[in-house]
Design a protein around this motif. Structure first.
Motif, PDB file in Angstrom:
ATOM      1  N   LYS A 246       0.835  -1.203   0.000  1.00  6.40           N
ATOM      2  CA  LYS A 246       0.000   0.000   0.000  1.00  6.40           C
ATOM      3  C   LYS A 246       0.869   1.252   0.000  1.00  6.40           C
ATOM      4  O   LYS A 246       0.623   2.184  -0.762  1.00  6.40           O
ATOM      5  N   ILE A 247       1.902   1.274   0.835  1.00  9.36           N
ATOM      6  CA  ILE A 247       2.801   2.429   0.908  1.00  9.36           C
ATOM      7  C   ILE A 247       3.515   2.643  -0.422  1.00  9.36           C
ATOM      8  O   ILE A 247       3.629   3.770  -0.912  1.00  9.36           O
ATOM      9  N   ILE A 248       3.979   1.562  -1.024  1.00 11.57           N
ATOM     10  CA  ILE A 248       4.654   1.664  -2.327  1.00 11.57           C
ATOM     11  C   ILE A 248       3.688   2.218  -3.375  1.00 11.57           C
ATOM     12  O   ILE A 248       4.041   3.110  -4.159  1.00 11.57           O
ATOM     13  N   GLY A 249       2.448   1.722  -3.376  1.00  9.27           N
ATOM     14  CA  GLY A 249       1.447   2.211  -4.318  1.00  9.27           C
ATOM     15  C   GLY A 249       1.149   3.680  -4.113  1.00  9.27           C
ATOM     16  O   GLY A 249       1.072   4.452  -5.090  1.00  9.27           O
ATOM     17  N   LEU A 250       0.991   4.113  -2.867  1.00  4.70           N
ATOM     18  CA  LEU A 250       0.727   5.524  -2.585  1.00  4.70           C
ATOM     19  C   LEU A 250       1.915   6.401  -2.966  1.00  4.70           C
ATOM     20  O   LEU A 250       1.742   7.533  -3.426  1.00  4.70           O
ATOM     21  N   THR A 251       3.120   5.873  -2.791  1.00  5.68           N
ATOM     22  CA  THR A 251       4.318   6.609  -3.172  1.00  5.68           C
ATOM     23  C   THR A 251       4.361   6.811  -4.674  1.00  5.68           C
ATOM     24  O   THR A 251       4.595   7.927  -5.154  1.00  5.68           O
ATOM     25  N   ILE A 252       4.111   5.768  -5.428  1.00  2.25           N
ATOM     26  CA  ILE A 252       4.098   5.872  -6.884  1.00  2.25           C
ATOM     27  C   ILE A 252       3.011   6.845  -7.324  1.00  2.25           C
ATOM     28  O   ILE A 252       3.235   7.694  -8.183  1.00  2.25           O
ATOM     29  N   LYS A 253       1.837   6.740  -6.726  1.00  2.00           N
ATOM     30  CA  LYS A 253       0.732   7.635  -7.077  1.00  2.00           C
ATOM     31  C   LYS A 253       1.099   9.090  -6.819  1.00  2.00           C
ATOM     32  O   LYS A 253       0.795   9.970  -7.634  1.00  2.00           O
ATOM     33  N   SER A 254       1.778   9.365  -5.705  1.00  2.00           N
ATOM     34  CA  SER A 254       2.123  10.746  -5.355  1.00  2.00           C
ATOM     35  C   SER A 254       3.138  11.328  -6.341  1.00  2.00           C
ATOM     36  O   SER A 254       3.197  12.553  -6.501  1.00  2.00           O
ATOM     37  N   LEU A 255       3.918  10.496  -6.991  1.00  2.00           N
ATOM     38  CA  LEU A 255       4.890  10.992  -7.958  1.00  2.00           C
ATOM     39  C   LEU A 255       4.209  11.581  -9.189  1.00  2.00           C
ATOM     40  O   LEU A 255       4.796  12.415  -9.887  1.00  2.00           O
ATOM     41  N   PHE A 256       2.971  11.171  -9.450  1.00  2.00           N
ATOM     42  CA  PHE A 256       2.258  11.641 -10.630  1.00  2.00           C
ATOM     43  C   PHE A 256       1.230  12.717 -10.310  1.00  2.00           C
ATOM     44  O   PHE A 256       0.496  13.163 -11.182  1.00  2.00           O
TER      45      PHE A 256
END
Length: 57
Positions: A46-56
């Protein structure tokens, strides 16, 4: 990712050290304790997914 622009946040404070000591550092400790309570493979994903999402955003 919450504090990825920490330098900019502190730069606009009248007393950056005090702001860090009163707000930023305690919040970081709170986030670390929350992670310790919730740590699991799924929470990491979940944290990895949220991190990737925040980059965009």
């Amino acid at each position: 990712m919450k504090y990825r622009h920490e330098e900019q946040l502190l730069a606009v404070q009248s007393n950056p050290l005090q702001y860090n000591d009163q707000y930023v550092f305690p919040d970081k400790v709170k986030m670390n304790l929350e992670y310790l309570e919730k740590r699991s493979l799924w929470y990491d994903i979940k944290i990895i997914g949220l991190t990737i999402k925040s980059l965009f955003n």
